[in-house]
Design an enzyme around this catalytic site. Structure first.
Site, PDB file in Angstrom:
ATOM      1  N   PRO A 135       0.822  -1.221   0.000  1.00 64.14           N
ATOM      2  CA  PRO A 135       0.000   0.000   0.000  1.00 64.14           C
ATOM      3  C   PRO A 135       0.851   1.265   0.000  1.00 64.14           C
ATOM      4  CG  PRO A 135      -0.885  -1.593   1.561  1.00 64.14           C
ATOM      5  CD  PRO A 135       0.451  -2.106   1.121  1.00 64.14           C
ATOM      6  N   TYR A 136       1.904   1.278   0.797  1.00 60.72           N
ATOM      7  CA  TYR A 136       2.789   2.441   0.854  1.00 60.72           C
ATOM      8  C   TYR A 136       3.461   2.666  -0.499  1.00 60.72           C
ATOM      9  CZ  TYR A 136       6.709   5.445   2.219  1.00 60.72           C
ATOM     10  OH  TYR A 136       7.617   6.473   2.305  1.00 60.72           O
ATOM     11  N   SER A 137       3.995   1.590  -1.072  1.00 59.32           N
ATOM     12  CA  SER A 137       4.680   1.706  -2.363  1.00 59.32           C
ATOM     13  C   SER A 137       3.729   2.223  -3.439  1.00 59.32           C
ATOM     14  CB  SER A 137       5.252   0.343  -2.773  1.00 59.32           C
ATOM     15  OG  SER A 137       6.182  -0.127  -1.818  1.00 59.32           O
ATOM     16  N   SER A 139       1.026   3.980  -2.987  1.00 60.02           N
ATOM     17  CA  SER A 139       0.636   5.363  -2.702  1.00 60.02           C
ATOM     18  C   SER A 139       1.706   6.338  -3.176  1.00 60.02           C
ATOM     19  CB  SER A 139       0.368   5.550  -1.206  1.00 60.02           C
ATOM     20  OG  SER A 139       1.565   5.587  -0.445  1.00 60.02           O
ATOM     21  N   LYS A 140       2.965   5.966  -3.020  1.00 62.46           N
ATOM     22  CA  LYS A 140       4.042   6.865  -3.436  1.00 62.46           C
ATOM     23  C   LYS A 140       4.199   6.879  -4.958  1.00 62.46           C
ATOM     24  CE  LYS A 140       5.068   8.436   0.600  1.00 62.46           C
ATOM     25  NZ  LYS A 140       4.820   9.861   0.933  1.00 62.46           N
TER      26      LYS A 140
END
Length: 229
Positions: A135-137, A139-140
């Protein structure tokens, strides 16, 4: 704005980590900096996912010349197949919609006045993808794409929009990262060390300045050599 008046910068996530380092560095350049954060140490306490709060902050601060979008969350460390929709929504809400909301709140005034600088904090994870942090990857990666889109949309307005993609940096946000994940992503850095917040802040200060004039919709890596494209 009078010739002698200092430029005004808003830094989201400005109470700690890269946001705090960026705020401190911009103050060194003579800017008046207003920090927005959920943390009580911020100048204005708010949630970047709250559009109403952002609009109220914009009205309170007045004309803004620089926006640094540093507010973000890593989310849980979990395999993709074990992640839930709720996991994804929280990370995307803060890391993507928070950036969009802040831009909607503060950039129209920049366009109206014909000058502005927006610096969005992305991540090398948005290019490479980090295991256990889907999810973080993702989102970025979205922050990178929206920076490119906004840069093109605003190219004739005097407002430049650029992104920074750091590798792992020594910040409180990484304190919650699983040790094995942290070890993995640090091991990918040819310099074999994590970055320092002040190193990223130096790049933020440059992108927030008049020294940048022909770069927009760009992504600046600060990765100790990890970035390959």
């Amino acid at each position: 704005m009078g010739a002698s008046a200092p430029k005004v910068a808003v830094v989201t996530g400005g109470a700690s980590g890269l946001g705090a380092a960026s705020a401190a560095r911009l103050r060194e350049d003579g800017l008046r900096v207003v920090t927005l954060d959920l943390d009580d140490r911020a100048d204005i306490r708010l949630d970047v996912t709250d559009d109403t709060a952002l609009a109220e902050a914009a009205a309170r601060v007045g004309p803004v010349d620089v926006l640094v979008n540093s507010a973000g969350v890593i989310g849980g460390n979990a395999p993709l197949l074990e992640s839930t929709a709720a996991d994804w929504r929280r990370v995307l809400d803060v890391n993507v919609l928070g950036v969009v909301g802040a831009m909607r709140a503060f950039v129209p005034g920049m366009v109206e006045r014909g000058w502005g600088r927006v610096v969005n904090l992305a991540s090398i994870a948005g290019k490479d993808g980090n295991p256990g942090l889907a999810p973080y990857s993702a989102s970025k990666a979205a922050v990178i794409a929206l920076t490119k889109s906004a840069g093109k949309e605003l190219a004739l307005t005097g407002v430049l929009v650029n992104a920074i993609a750091p590798a792992v940096i020594a910040t409180p946000m990484n304190d919650a990262t699983a040790p094995e994940v942290l070890a993995h992503i640090t091991g990918l850095i040819p310099m074999k060390r994590v970055g320092r917040p002040e190193e990223v802040a130096e790049l933020v200060a440059w992108l927030a300045s008049e020294r940048v004039s022909f770069s927009t919709g760009a992504v600046y890596d600060i990765s100790g050599g990890r970035a390959t494209y």
